[in-house]
Design an enzyme around this catalytic site. Structure first.
Site, PDB file in Angstrom:
ATOM      1  N   ASP A 204      36.630  47.095  39.571  1.00  0.00           N
ATOM      2  CA  ASP A 204      35.394  47.418  40.157  1.00  0.00           C
ATOM      3  C   ASP A 204      35.047  48.520  40.838  1.00  0.00           C
ATOM      4  O   ASP A 204      35.919  49.709  40.681  1.00  0.00           O
ATOM      5  CB  ASP A 204      35.531  46.148  41.297  1.00  0.00           C
ATOM      6  CG  ASP A 204      36.997  46.243  41.738  1.00  0.00           C
ATOM      7  OD1 ASP A 204      37.739  47.110  41.741  1.00  0.00           O
ATOM      8  OD2 ASP A 204      37.528  45.180  42.449  1.00  0.00           O
TER       9      ASP A 204
ATOM     10  N   ASP B 122      40.944  36.640  51.254  1.00  0.00           N
ATOM     11  CA  ASP B 122      40.133  35.608  50.880  1.00  0.00           C
ATOM     12  C   ASP B 122      40.273  34.998  49.708  1.00  0.00           C
ATOM     13  O   ASP B 122      39.283  33.954  49.350  1.00  0.00           O
ATOM     14  CB  ASP B 122      38.597  35.899  51.260  1.00  0.00           C
ATOM     15  CG  ASP B 122      38.202  36.968  50.521  1.00  0.00           C
ATOM     16  OD1 ASP B 122      38.679  37.366  49.668  1.00  0.00           O
ATOM     17  OD2 ASP B 122      37.025  37.415  50.860  1.00  0.00           O
TER      18      ASP B 122
ATOM     19  N   HIS C 285      39.995  36.574  46.760  1.00  0.00           N
ATOM     20  CA  HIS C 285      39.102  37.266  45.721  1.00  0.00           C
ATOM     21  C   HIS C 285      40.015  38.070  44.716  1.00  0.00           C
ATOM     22  O   HIS C 285      41.187  38.438  44.995  1.00  0.00           O
ATOM     23  CB  HIS C 285      37.961  38.274  46.254  1.00  0.00           C
ATOM     24  CG  HIS C 285      38.474  39.694  46.866  1.00  0.00           C
ATOM     25  ND1 HIS C 285      38.195  39.948  48.241  1.00  0.00           N
ATOM     26  CD2 HIS C 285      39.336  40.625  46.391  1.00  0.00           C
ATOM     27  CE1 HIS C 285      38.841  41.037  48.532  1.00  0.00           C
ATOM     28  NE2 HIS C 285      39.341  41.580  47.249  1.00  0.00           N
TER      29      HIS C 285
ATOM     30  N   GLU D  34      34.361  37.245  45.309  1.00  0.00           N
ATOM     31  CA  GLU D  34      34.448  36.801  46.360  1.00  0.00           C
ATOM     32  C   GLU D  34      34.055  35.317  46.451  1.00  0.00           C
ATOM     33  O   GLU D  34      33.613  34.735  45.230  1.00  0.00           O
ATOM     34  CB  GLU D  34      33.313  37.327  47.436  1.00  0.00           C
ATOM     35  CG  GLU D  34      33.584  38.738  47.872  1.00  0.00           C
ATOM     36  CD  GLU D  34      34.571  39.119  48.882  1.00  0.00           C
ATOM     37  OE1 GLU D  34      35.724  38.267  48.498  1.00  0.00           O
ATOM     38  OE2 GLU D  34      34.768  40.127  49.410  1.00  0.00           O
TER      39      GLU D  34
HETATM   40  C1  GLP Z   1      40.327  45.159  47.144  1.00  0.00           C
HETATM   41  C2  GLP Z   1      40.225  45.011  45.456  1.00  0.00           C
HETATM   42  C3  GLP Z   1      40.881  44.068  44.905  1.00  0.00           C
HETATM   43  C4  GLP Z   1      42.421  44.268  45.396  1.00  0.00           C
HETATM   44  C5  GLP Z   1      42.325  43.529  46.963  1.00  0.00           C
HETATM   45  C6  GLP Z   1      43.549  43.541  47.681  1.00  0.00           C
HETATM   46  O1  GLP Z   1      39.204  44.957  47.729  1.00  0.00           O
HETATM   47  N1  GLP Z   1      38.610  44.941  45.175  1.00  0.00           N
HETATM   48  O2  GLP Z   1      40.921  44.717  43.196  1.00  0.00           O
HETATM   49  O3  GLP Z   1      43.202  43.599  44.813  1.00  0.00           O
HETATM   50  O4  GLP Z   1      41.028  44.098  47.491  1.00  0.00           O
HETATM   51  O5  GLP Z   1      43.724  45.089  47.985  1.00  0.00           O
HETATM   52  P1  GLP Z   1      45.103  45.430  48.659  1.00  0.00           P
HETATM   53  O6  GLP Z   1      46.042  45.545  47.536  1.00  0.00           O
HETATM   54  O7  GLP Z   1      44.913  46.632  49.470  1.00  0.00           O
HETATM   55  O8  GLP Z   1      45.546  44.328  49.540  1.00  0.00           O
END
Ligand code: GLP
Length: 256
Positions: free
Chosen positions: A63, A132, A134, A139
């Site tokens: 992404d 949440d 995702h 989402e």
């Molecule tokens: C982000 C990314 C995800 C990631 C998630 C968790 O927004 N788009 O690919 O897995 O949120 O992030 P973190 O590892 O910083 O908790």
């Protein structure tokens, strides 16, 4: 789903890194799907240390934020080059990250999907999970059959990710993300989640119903998923002891 619970993020990460290293050694032209966020940082550090040959490896990132230039410090382009690509000798043209500045987003997304297909599909997809539920930036209420497309972030994700934007209100609302359908086509998925904050989302992913309301639960439909957890992230799992038992008693030929 294979649930691997380890005492610390470091211990869980080294097993995940070994798996990826094995793939890179056995298939030097493998296609990897990669994730950003705080969670895979340790993994990328470990992969760098392993001195693997990345010259023929192709990557596709999950992404990117819409509207951010690649050189923006909070873009996922910057993240990947700073934390992995810049240090491993990967070939620039083999790296694919959604273009946050694409003029025609639907056309871009279609091309991204086509590129994944013509690379032969993703051999191994690295994933994290949002609080949440995702995966990528899919989402809640994302179609379980979705493909790469634009999405709008939830207020919770905007809050969670504000730290990467200096804590202010500058987090872009829109993103381009591989779809859940895209992710489910990877031959193997490897999800990492650490810390107490992730425990409720992890429990719903593994032990809740498959539902678009909790996108990570779609991984229950994938035949080859490994979930790497530390004790904190596993703390809400009802069957944690059973998962530990399975891992401790794997047949020798199945050991990682
Ligand atoms: C982000 C990314 C995800 C990631 C998630 C968790 O927004 N788009 O690919 O897995 O949120 O992030 P973190 O590892 O910083 O908790």
């Amino acid at each position: 789903m294979e649930i691997i619970i380890q005492p610390t993020p470091g211990a869980a990460t080294s097993i995940a890194a070994r798996l990826i290293a094995r793939l890179v050694r056995e298939k030097p032209d493998a296609v990897l799907g990669l994730a950003t966020g705080g969670t895979p940082l340790l993994l990328y550090r470990e992969l760098m240390r392993m001195k693997l040959d990345w010259r023929r490896i192709t990557t596709f990132n999950l992404d990117e934020y819409v509207g951010l230039k690649p050189e923006h410090p909070a873009s996922y382009h910057s993240f990947m080059w700073e934390n992995l690509f810049g240090k491993i000798g990967i070939v620039r043209r083999n790296v694919h990250i959604p273009d946050g500045l694409a003029r025609d987003i639907p056309a871009f997304c279609e091309r991204y999907e086509k590129k994944i297909r013509s690379a032969g599909g993703i051999d191994l997809q690295v994933l994290g999970i949002g609080t949440d539920g995702h995966i990528g930036f899919n989402e809640p209420a994302s179609s379980l059959a979705s493909r790469t497309r634009i999405k709008t972030l939830t207020p919770r994700t905007l809050r969670d990710n504000a730290r990467y934007f200096g804590g202010g209100k500058k987090v872009p609302h829109h993103v381009i993300t591989m779809g859940i359908g895209t992710i489910l086509e990877a031959r193997q998925c490897l999800l990492l989640a650490f810390g107490r904050k992730k425990a409720p989302a992890v429990a719903r992913m593994i032990e809740g119903p498959v539902t678009a309301a909790h996108p990570a639960s779609a991984l229950q439909l994938h035949p080859r998923v490994k979930i790497f957890l530390d004790e904190e992230a596993a703390s809400r799992l009802k069957r944690a002891d059973y998962y530990r038992f399975i891992y401790a008693h794997k047949p020798d030929w199945q050991r990682i």
